[in-house]
Design a protein around this motif. Sequence first.
Motif, PDB file in Angstrom:
ATOM      1  N   ARG A 200       3.838   5.106  -5.743  1.00  0.00           N
ATOM      2  CA  ARG A 200       4.965   5.461  -6.356  1.00  0.00           C
ATOM      3  C   ARG A 200       5.014   4.827  -7.568  1.00  0.00           C
ATOM      4  O   ARG A 200       5.655   5.409  -8.636  1.00  0.00           O
TER       5      ARG A 200
ATOM      6  N   ARG B 102       0.835  -1.182  -0.027  1.00  0.00           N
ATOM      7  CA  ARG B 102       0.067  -0.167  -0.022  1.00  0.00           C
ATOM      8  C   ARG B 102       0.977   1.323  -0.035  1.00  0.00           C
ATOM      9  O   ARG B 102       0.449   2.457  -0.648  1.00  0.00           O
ATOM     10  N   LYS B 103       2.173   1.017   0.505  1.00  0.00           N
ATOM     11  CA  LYS B 103       2.784   2.306   0.743  1.00  0.00           C
ATOM     12  C   LYS B 103       3.838   2.380  -0.762  1.00  0.00           C
ATOM     13  O   LYS B 103       4.019   3.453  -1.036  1.00  0.00           O
TER      14      LYS B 103
END
Length: 220
Positions: free
Chosen positions: A122, A117-118
């Motif tokens: 990106r 999820r992080k």
Amino acid sequence: MFQSDYAAAFITGLFGASHCIAMCGGIACVLGQRASNASSKLAVSIGFNLGRIISYSIAGAIVAGSIQAISNVHRSAYMLSILQWLAAIMLILLGIHLTRWWSVLNPVESMGKGLWRKIQPRASRLLAVQHPLSSIPLGLLWGWLPCGLVYSNLTLSASQANWLAGAGVMFSFGMGTFSVMLATVLLGQQLNHVMGHRWLQVGSGLMVLALGVYQVVTLL
């Protein structure tokens, strides 16, 4: 033992191709469609897969290096034996998972969702960049996608208890997946259709299952 584990990782990556297509086939097709010509498609595919393989190797080095540090402190041979058995069992479970008879590794894949999820935002931003070189960092990020196939081989990597050997196992696994993922970028939906055949899913799953059984036999 190390050489046979490299071979096992490579074979698992090769025969786990249908799972690779399911997990990464969509983005591979998008990359192929955005390329302007055949040479650009090839460059994008190599860059994306190179990034993936580097991330797999880094993960293998981290996992195996951590086990190496722990085993050096505790001098425990039992831990390495347990990891070898766990790696063999994970291969068997992976084989069952690939046949689609039982999605046994779904809970395992959910373990990495917090990290993903992080990373995903990106990766999504890089997907919008159309320069071929952007496929390398995109592959680096995509290599951390939660995947039972990857996690099964990380268990095999951890059983090496040596950071370099662990990285080598995951590199071998990545090379096993390379040919199929390369073809996915070049051929797109045509390959997706072929890899979706039920007989291929069952056959590849049974091959990985047999490999896991062989690993168990060698440990007896």
